[in-house]
Design a protein around this motif. Structure first.
Motif, PDB file in Angstrom:
ATOM      1  N   ASN A 258       0.994  -0.452  -9.332  1.00  0.00           N
ATOM      2  CA  ASN A 258       0.230  -1.633  -8.912  1.00  0.00           C
ATOM      3  C   ASN A 258       0.235  -2.703  -9.998  1.00  0.00           C
ATOM      4  O   ASN A 258       0.410  -3.890  -9.711  1.00  0.00           O
ATOM      5  CB  ASN A 258      -1.209  -1.245  -8.557  1.00  0.00           C
ATOM      6  CG  ASN A 258      -1.323  -0.687  -7.169  1.00  0.00           C
ATOM      7  OD1 ASN A 258      -0.711  -1.186  -6.231  1.00  0.00           O
ATOM      8  ND2 ASN A 258      -2.100   0.373  -7.026  1.00  0.00           N
TER       9      ASN A 258
ATOM     10  N   ASP B  55       5.895  -8.880  -5.988  1.00  0.00           N
ATOM     11  CA  ASP B  55       6.279  -7.887  -4.990  1.00  0.00           C
ATOM     12  C   ASP B  55       7.792  -7.755  -4.820  1.00  0.00           C
ATOM     13  O   ASP B  55       8.283  -6.692  -4.443  1.00  0.00           O
ATOM     14  CB  ASP B  55       5.645  -8.210  -3.639  1.00  0.00           C
ATOM     15  CG  ASP B  55       4.151  -7.916  -3.605  1.00  0.00           C
ATOM     16  OD1 ASP B  55       3.647  -7.271  -4.556  1.00  0.00           O
ATOM     17  OD2 ASP B  55       3.499  -8.322  -2.630  1.00  0.00           O
TER      18      ASP B  55
ATOM     19  N   ASP C 221       0.527   9.337  -3.313  1.00  0.00           N
ATOM     20  CA  ASP C 221       0.089   8.023  -2.838  1.00  0.00           C
ATOM     21  C   ASP C 221       0.876   6.872  -3.467  1.00  0.00           C
ATOM     22  O   ASP C 221       0.769   5.729  -3.025  1.00  0.00           O
ATOM     23  CB  ASP C 221      -1.404   7.834  -3.045  1.00  0.00           C
ATOM     24  CG  ASP C 221      -1.837   7.897  -4.494  1.00  0.00           C
ATOM     25  OD1 ASP C 221      -1.083   8.410  -5.344  1.00  0.00           O
ATOM     26  OD2 ASP C 221      -2.958   7.435  -4.786  1.00  0.00           O
TER      27      ASP C 221
ATOM     28  N   ALA D  66       3.057   4.827  -1.058  1.00  0.00           N
ATOM     29  CA  ALA D  66       2.358   3.840  -0.223  1.00  0.00           C
ATOM     30  C   ALA D  66       2.292   2.482  -0.909  1.00  0.00           C
ATOM     31  O   ALA D  66       2.368   1.438  -0.249  1.00  0.00           O
ATOM     32  CB  ALA D  66       0.953   4.332   0.121  1.00  0.00           C
ATOM     33  N   VAL D  67       2.200   2.471  -2.237  1.00  0.00           N
ATOM     34  CA  VAL D  67       2.154   1.213  -2.984  1.00  0.00           C
ATOM     35  C   VAL D  67       3.420   0.409  -2.704  1.00  0.00           C
ATOM     36  O   VAL D  67       3.364  -0.792  -2.436  1.00  0.00           O
ATOM     37  CB  VAL D  67       2.002   1.475  -4.503  1.00  0.00           C
ATOM     38  CG1 VAL D  67       2.179   0.201  -5.307  1.00  0.00           C
ATOM     39  CG2 VAL D  67       0.670   2.123  -4.803  1.00  0.00           C
TER      40      VAL D  67
ATOM     41  N   ASN E 124       3.757  -0.691   1.033  1.00  0.00           N
ATOM     42  CA  ASN E 124       2.881  -1.810   1.392  1.00  0.00           C
ATOM     43  C   ASN E 124       3.534  -3.152   1.120  1.00  0.00           C
ATOM     44  O   ASN E 124       3.188  -4.152   1.740  1.00  0.00           O
ATOM     45  CB  ASN E 124       1.547  -1.710   0.647  1.00  0.00           C
ATOM     46  CG  ASN E 124       0.661  -0.632   1.220  1.00  0.00           C
ATOM     47  OD1 ASN E 124       0.819  -0.220   2.365  1.00  0.00           O
ATOM     48  ND2 ASN E 124      -0.267  -0.150   0.413  1.00  0.00           N
TER      49      ASN E 124
ATOM     50  N   ASN F 109       6.896  -3.717   1.544  1.00  0.00           N
ATOM     51  CA  ASN F 109       7.879  -3.919   2.606  1.00  0.00           C
ATOM     52  C   ASN F 109       8.228  -2.560   3.204  1.00  0.00           C
ATOM     53  O   ASN F 109       8.848  -1.739   2.539  1.00  0.00           O
ATOM     54  CB  ASN F 109       9.127  -4.600   2.049  1.00  0.00           C
ATOM     55  CG  ASN F 109      10.150  -4.935   3.116  1.00  0.00           C
ATOM     56  OD1 ASN F 109      10.306  -4.217   4.098  1.00  0.00           O
ATOM     57  ND2 ASN F 109      10.855  -6.025   2.906  1.00  0.00           N
ATOM     58  N   MET F 110       7.890  -2.349   4.448  1.00  0.00           N
ATOM     59  CA  MET F 110       8.147  -1.062   5.107  1.00  0.00           C
ATOM     60  C   MET F 110       9.644  -0.787   5.275  1.00  0.00           C
ATOM     61  O   MET F 110      10.072   0.360   5.279  1.00  0.00           O
ATOM     62  CB  MET F 110       7.484  -1.021   6.498  1.00  0.00           C
ATOM     63  CG  MET F 110       6.001  -0.955   6.450  1.00  0.00           C
ATOM     64  SD  MET F 110       5.464   0.676   5.910  1.00  0.00           S
ATOM     65  CE  MET F 110       3.746   0.380   5.671  1.00  0.00           C
TER      66      MET F 110
ATOM     67  N   SER G  72       2.362   6.249   6.424  1.00  0.00           N
ATOM     68  CA  SER G  72       2.344   4.787   6.275  1.00  0.00           C
ATOM     69  C   SER G  72       3.188   4.114   7.353  1.00  0.00           C
ATOM     70  O   SER G  72       2.783   3.100   7.928  1.00  0.00           O
ATOM     71  CB  SER G  72       2.876   4.382   4.896  1.00  0.00           C
ATOM     72  OG  SER G  72       2.027   4.826   3.882  1.00  0.00           O
TER      73      SER G  72
ATOM     74  N   ASN H 218       1.294   4.405  10.690  1.00  0.00           N
ATOM     75  CA  ASN H 218       0.161   3.473  10.714  1.00  0.00           C
ATOM     76  C   ASN H 218       0.639   2.038  10.884  1.00  0.00           C
ATOM     77  O   ASN H 218       0.027   1.260  11.617  1.00  0.00           O
ATOM     78  CB  ASN H 218      -0.675   3.596   9.436  1.00  0.00           C
ATOM     79  CG  ASN H 218      -1.459   4.889   9.406  1.00  0.00           C
ATOM     80  OD1 ASN H 218      -1.726   5.489  10.445  1.00  0.00           O
ATOM     81  ND2 ASN H 218      -1.822   5.310   8.203  1.00  0.00           N
ATOM     82  N   HIS H 219       1.731   1.687  10.215  1.00  0.00           N
ATOM     83  CA  HIS H 219       2.278   0.336  10.346  1.00  0.00           C
ATOM     84  C   HIS H 219       2.756   0.074  11.771  1.00  0.00           C
ATOM     85  O   HIS H 219       2.499  -0.980  12.344  1.00  0.00           O
ATOM     86  CB  HIS H 219       3.428   0.156   9.363  1.00  0.00           C
ATOM     87  CG  HIS H 219       4.111  -1.166   9.475  1.00  0.00           C
ATOM     88  ND1 HIS H 219       3.525  -2.321   9.014  1.00  0.00           N
ATOM     89  CD2 HIS H 219       5.302  -1.517  10.011  1.00  0.00           C
ATOM     90  CE1 HIS H 219       4.346  -3.339   9.257  1.00  0.00           C
ATOM     91  NE2 HIS H 219       5.426  -2.874   9.857  1.00  0.00           N
TER      92      HIS H 219
ATOM     93  N   SER I  71      -0.224  -0.391  14.039  1.00  0.00           N
ATOM     94  CA  SER I  71      -0.943  -1.648  13.791  1.00  0.00           C
ATOM     95  C   SER I  71      -0.172  -2.852  14.306  1.00  0.00           C
ATOM     96  O   SER I  71      -0.733  -3.894  14.534  1.00  0.00           O
ATOM     97  CB  SER I  71      -1.240  -1.817  12.304  1.00  0.00           C
ATOM     98  OG  SER I  71      -0.040  -2.048  11.588  1.00  0.00           O
TER      99      SER I  71
END
Length: 184
Positions: free
Chosen positions: A99, A107, A134, A137-138, A141, A143-144, A175, A178-179, A182
Motif C-alpha cells: 500500500n 497505481d 490479503d 487484493a491490494v 484493487n 486493476n482486476m 476479489s 466480488n468485482h 458489484s
C-alpha cells in the motif's frame, strides 16, 4: 520455476540445482552458496541472455570463482530496474509495504512488466509463498485485469498462486467474484 528458501537454510552446495531447467526465479540469501549452483538451470539461461556466463576451470570440471561471483552479483541485482517486483518477491513483504509503495509511486506501478520475465508485480507476489494472502487484493484493487495477464511463459498470476500461494489464490478468486457481482 521459482524457489523461495527459508532463512533457516544455511548452505547450498555446488551443483545443488543442476538440471533444474525450468527454475527462473530464486529468492534467498546469496551468502549461503558454495560454487556454481545455477549450472544448467533456467536462471543460467536468463543470465547468459544478459551476457553473464560461467567460465569453466581448465578441464571444465567447475566454474571459476570469478565467474561464479559475477553470476551471483547479477542474480542479486538483475531486478533492480523493477523495485516493485523485488518488493513483491521479498519473503517478508507486508500488505502495508505494498500500500505504501502504491501511495508513493502511483497505481500504475502495479501494472508494470519486468523486462526479464514479462511479469507484473502480481505475478511475483503470487509466486511468493511467504506473501500474506490479503496482499493480492491490494494489487487487484488497482486493476482486476492484471490477474489475467500472461507472462513470457504464458502463465497468469492465478496460475502461479495455484502452485505457490494458495491463500493468495483464494483471495484473488474472492476479489474477482466480488468485482463481478458489484458490476452486474
Amino acid at each position: 520455476e521459482a524457489l523461495f528458501l527459508p532463512s533457516t537454510v544455511k548452505s547450498i552446495k555446488y551443483d545443488a540445482f543442476r538440471g533444474c531447467r525450468s527454475m527462473r526465479l530464486l529468492i534467498l540469501d546469496m551468502k549461503i552458496f558454495d560454487g556454481a549452483v545455477f549450472h544448467d538451470t533456467g536462471i543460467q539461461r536468463i543470465a547468459e541472455n544478459a551476457g553473464v556466463e560461467y567460465e569453466m576451470t581448465p578441464g571444465g570440471s567447475r566454474a571459476t570463482d570469478e565467474s561464479d561471483h559475477r553470476l551471483k552479483e547479477w542474480l542479486i541485482h538483475h531486478m533492480d530496474a523493477s523495485p516493485f517486483h523485488k518488493l513483491c518477491y521479498n519473503s517478508s513483504v507486508t500488505t502495508k509495504q505494498l500500500n505504501d509503495y502504491l501511495t508513493d509511486h502511483g497505481d500504475d506501478s502495479a501494472l508494470t512488466i519486468d523486462a526479464i520475465h514479462g511479469m507484473t508485480p502480481l505475478h511475483m507476489l503470487s509466486m511468493n509463498p511467504h506473501a500474506p494472502a490479503d496482499a493480492a487484493a491490494v494489487l487487484l484493487n488497482v486493476n482486476m485485469e492484471v490477474a489475467f495477464r500472461m507472462d513470457n511463459q504464458g502463465k497468469t498470476p492465478i496460475d502461479y498462486a495455484r502452485d505457490y500461494n494458495v491463500g493468495g489464490l483464494i483471495v484473488m478468486i474472492g476479489s474477482l467474484c466480488n468485482h463481478r457481482h458489484s458490476s452486474v
